[in-house]
Design a protein around this motif. Structure first.
Motif, short mmCIF file in Angstrom:
data_model
loop_
_atom_site.label_atom_id
_atom_site.label_comp_id
_atom_site.label_asym_id
_atom_site.label_seq_id
_atom_site.Cartn_x
_atom_site.Cartn_y
_atom_site.Cartn_z
N GLY A 43 84.77 69.49 -50.75
CA GLY A 43 85.25 69.98 -52.03
C GLY A 43 84.91 69.09 -53.20
O GLY A 43 84.01 68.23 -53.14
N ASN A 44 85.63 69.27 -54.29
CA ASN A 44 85.35 68.50 -55.50
C ASN A 44 85.46 66.99 -55.31
O ASN A 44 84.68 66.23 -55.91
N PRO A 45 86.40 66.48 -54.49
CA PRO A 45 86.45 65.03 -54.29
C PRO A 45 85.14 64.46 -53.73
O PRO A 45 84.75 63.34 -54.09
N ALA A 46 84.46 65.23 -52.86
CA ALA A 46 83.19 64.75 -52.32
C ALA A 46 82.12 64.68 -53.40
O ALA A 46 81.30 63.75 -53.43
N TRP A 47 82.10 65.65 -54.30
CA TRP A 47 81.16 65.63 -55.43
C TRP A 47 81.40 64.40 -56.30
O TRP A 47 80.45 63.69 -56.68
N ILE A 48 82.66 64.12 -56.59
CA ILE A 48 83.01 62.96 -57.41
C ILE A 48 82.65 61.67 -56.69
O ILE A 48 82.08 60.74 -57.29
N ALA A 49 82.97 61.60 -55.39
CA ALA A 49 82.66 60.39 -54.62
C ALA A 49 81.17 60.12 -54.56
O ALA A 49 80.74 58.96 -54.45
N ALA A 50 80.36 61.17 -54.65
CA ALA A 50 78.90 61.00 -54.64
C ALA A 50 78.36 60.53 -55.99
O ALA A 50 77.15 60.32 -56.12
N GLY A 51 79.24 60.36 -56.97
CA GLY A 51 78.82 59.87 -58.28
C GLY A 51 78.10 60.90 -59.12
O GLY A 51 77.37 60.54 -60.06
N LEU A 52 78.32 62.19 -58.81
CA LEU A 52 77.64 63.25 -59.54
C LEU A 52 78.42 63.61 -60.81
O LEU A 52 79.63 63.39 -60.88
N PRO A 53 77.78 64.20 -61.81
CA PRO A 53 78.43 64.41 -63.11
C PRO A 53 79.48 65.52 -63.08
O PRO A 53 79.46 66.40 -62.21
N LEU A 54 80.35 65.45 -64.06
CA LEU A 54 81.40 66.46 -64.23
C LEU A 54 81.35 66.99 -65.65
O LEU A 54 80.98 66.29 -66.59
N ASP A 55 81.76 68.25 -65.80
CA ASP A 55 82.05 68.83 -67.11
C ASP A 55 83.56 68.94 -67.26
O ASP A 55 84.31 68.94 -66.27
N ILE A 56 84.01 69.06 -68.48
CA ILE A 56 85.43 69.29 -68.75
C ILE A 56 85.57 70.52 -69.63
O ILE A 56 84.60 70.98 -70.24
N GLY A 57 86.78 71.08 -69.68
CA GLY A 57 87.04 72.20 -70.59
C GLY A 57 87.04 73.55 -69.90
O GLY A 57 86.97 73.65 -68.68
N GLU A 58 87.09 74.59 -70.72
CA GLU A 58 87.32 75.96 -70.25
C GLU A 58 86.10 76.86 -70.44
O GLU A 58 86.25 78.07 -70.53
N ARG A 59 84.92 76.34 -70.43
CA ARG A 59 83.76 77.16 -70.81
C ARG A 59 83.44 78.27 -69.82
O ARG A 59 82.85 79.27 -70.19
N HIS A 60 83.77 78.11 -68.56
CA HIS A 60 83.39 79.09 -67.55
C HIS A 60 84.63 79.58 -66.81
O HIS A 60 84.80 79.35 -65.61
N LEU A 61 85.48 80.28 -67.51
CA LEU A 61 86.68 80.85 -66.88
C LEU A 61 86.37 82.30 -66.49
O LEU A 61 86.29 83.17 -67.34
N ALA A 62 86.21 82.53 -65.19
CA ALA A 62 86.02 83.89 -64.71
C ALA A 62 87.35 84.57 -64.42
O ALA A 62 87.39 85.78 -64.20
N SER A 63 88.41 83.81 -64.38
CA SER A 63 89.77 84.33 -64.18
C SER A 63 90.68 83.72 -65.23
O SER A 63 90.42 82.60 -65.71
N PRO A 64 91.75 84.40 -65.60
CA PRO A 64 92.69 83.83 -66.55
C PRO A 64 93.46 82.67 -65.92
O PRO A 64 93.65 82.62 -64.71
N ARG A 65 93.93 81.75 -66.75
CA ARG A 65 94.67 80.59 -66.25
C ARG A 65 96.14 80.94 -66.06
O ARG A 65 97.03 80.45 -66.75
#
Length: 528
Positions: free
Chosen positions: A460-482
């Motif tokens: 999951g996402n922790p593995a992506w982060i542990a691999a040192g790969l980049p992240l985006d922040i914010g709500e730009r790609h919301l396919a479902s409501p929050r």
């Protein structure tokens, strides 16, 4: 297989008779918070495999499932049947059927506890002080201590200037150490009303000799009075001397006995474990740090103040038995005293054995169907090539805080609609906060996109982060409501005055609403 229907009258009869029942609202938390029956527990369809076995441990529990016409109840009920639950039914007519039968609807979350707190204040006239009075005491240098009964992370977000973090179940244990002079005034606060009322009344019930008062309306009342809060504080209560602990334990046990709490021997615990037809929740009410350092097998961590505040989440089977344990004789007894007044059969472990288990308790979840996985590095390469869509099923707050670049936020309960909003791709990679939820959703994505290659991100996402790969922040790609989480009107540092006042007005009306509903079974103990 046609699922049976249970009319609202039968649900109500079970609640009144205190027969075990899990009355489940399978919508996301925000629509749930906009209106639900008093003892409905929120178990979103999106998370059923992750949460059901831990929250509803007995597989032959009577379970009644509903939605409000969104089409979630039937698939959720079928998931529960597939998980081994044998007495699952749908609420006849759904939430609308409950309304038409004259059932009361409550807004917000943790409503059983919040309405109970209002009833306590109504019947016991719990002492309180307004925000201007407390501020004047503090500014004048009066002999007063402010104890914040919320979780430590909530306290750190915003607190009354000079306040000390003492989460609810810790109050009777630690108050005398923090205010050894009986003349010292103790003010208990939370964000709104419930935890300050319960915390203050805990001290009153335990016979603490100091003058005690709740901060009326908590940090909300403080802000509405135009006063400034502190942020990022880290004041916490220290160790408690043995004579202070012994005195507090005697006081707590007396309160628990008055409330009807029973004390469980080793033989009682063995008997409970062998009862196939009875649900028993086992909670260690100490802090998470103490629990991780050592606990009893089979007991999950639920710090006492939050357990009393969140009974609908921690114990969704109304009518179940609750067994509590601590290592001081104070926190379990005080927490149990409140649960017993809320209508639960409540026990405290007497003379607990050594806390030999270490770390977090394992969460029981079912195996997912096999799905091909992909490493973070391979996913990064695919994203550079294009024609790969990443679907992120993490909580929306976590998604906004940081996600794989280009990933779409998707709610499982909104999956078909979300896929229509996402540009078609030949490959879909699913991720989430741990990788577990994505594995359950993968077959559903494959069924909706049969010609695509569907994978899950390993780790999951922790593995992506542990691999040192980049992240985006914010709500730009919301396919479902929050809508996966309801934002409480007292959360955060930027809340509209109108929302805060409306929240208080709602709490003031809960006692009358309890009377109209008639299913609560609460009783409030009086003076010793």
């Amino acid at each position: 297989m046609n699922l049976p229907l249970t009319p609202s009258s039968e649900v109500r009869a079970a609640l009144l008779a205190r027969r075990e029942i899990a009355f489940l609202d399978v919508r996301e938390e925000e629509p749930f918070a906009h209106g639900h029956p008093l003892f409905a527990a929120n178990l979103p369809l999106s998370r059923i495999e992750l949460d059901a076995w831990a929250r509803i441990p007995r597989r032959d529990t009577a379970i009644v499932v509903y939605d409000d016409g969104e089409g979630l109840a039937e698939p959720a009920a079928r998931m529960l049947v597939a998980l081994g639950y044998s007495h699952v039914s749908l609420l006849a007519g759904g939430l609308q059927g409950w309304r038409e039968a004259g059932g009361e609807l409550f807004i917000d979350v943790n409503v059983p506890s919040k309405s109970f707190g209002e009833l306590v204040e109504h019947e016991r006239h719990t002492p309180s002080l307004g925000a201007p009075e407390v501020q004047q005491l503090l500014q004048s240098g009066a002999d007063v201590v402010v104890l914040d009964a919320r979780r430590f992370d909530e306290y750190q977000t915003m607190n009354i200037p000079g306040g000390i973090s003492v989460p609810g179940a810790e109050l009777v244990l630690r108050a005398r150490s923090l205010a050894p002079d009986p003349a010292t005034r103790i003010v208990v606060n939370c964000a709104g009303r419930t935890r300050s009322i319960i915390g203050t009344q805990s001290l009153v019930n335990a016979g603490i000799p100091n003058p005690v008062a709740a901060l009326r309306n908590g940090t909300i009342g403080w802000l509405l009075a135009g006063q400034t809060l502190e942020h990022g504080a880290n004041r916490r209560a220290g160790a408690v001397d043995e004579p202070v602990r012994e005195e507090a334990a005697a006081r707590a046990r007396s309160v628990a006995t008055r409330a009807g709490v029973r004390h469980a021997s080793a033989e009682d615990l063995a008997r409970f474990a062998g009862e196939a037809g009875r649900t028993t929740y086992r909670f260690d009410v100490r802090t998470p740090e103490e629990y991780a350092a050592g606990h009893l097998p089979g007991f999950r961590n639920a710090p006492g103040g939050q357990l009393v505040q969140e009974t609908d989440h921690s114990a969704p089977v109304r009518g179940a038995r609750i067994v509590l344990v601590d290592d001081d004789g104070v926190r379990a007894n005080m927490s149990a005293s409140w649960l017993a007044q809320m209508g639960w059969e409540t026990w405290v472990v007497a003379n607990p054995p050594a806390f030999g288990e270490r770390g977090a308790a394992p969460t029981p979840i079912p195996d997912a169907l096999p799905t091909a996985a992909v490493s973070p590095q391979q996913l990064a390469a695919w994203l550079r090539e294009g024609d790969t869509a990443v679907l992120d099923f993490a909580a929306s707050a976590r998604y906004v805080a940081g996600h794989i670049p280009g990933a779409w936020f998707v709610l499982r309960s909104q999956l078909a609609r979300a896929l229509e909003a996402i540009p078609a791709a030949s490959r879909y990679v699913l991720t989430c906060g741990t990788g577990a939820l994505a594995r359950y959703v993968a077959p559903e994505v494959a069924a909706l996109r049969p010609d695509a290659d569907v994978r899950v991100l390993e780790g999951g996402n922790p593995a992506w982060i542990a691999a040192g790969l980049p992240l985006d922040i914010g709500e730009r790609h919301l396919a479902s409501p929050r809508i996966d989480r309801y934002r409480r009107p007292y959360e955060g540092t930027e809340v509209r005055r109108e929302a805060m006042q409306a929240y208080l007005d709602w709490e003031y009306g809960l006692v009358a609403q309890l009377g109209r509903d008639g299913t609560h079974g609460f009783r409030v103990i009086g003076e010793a």
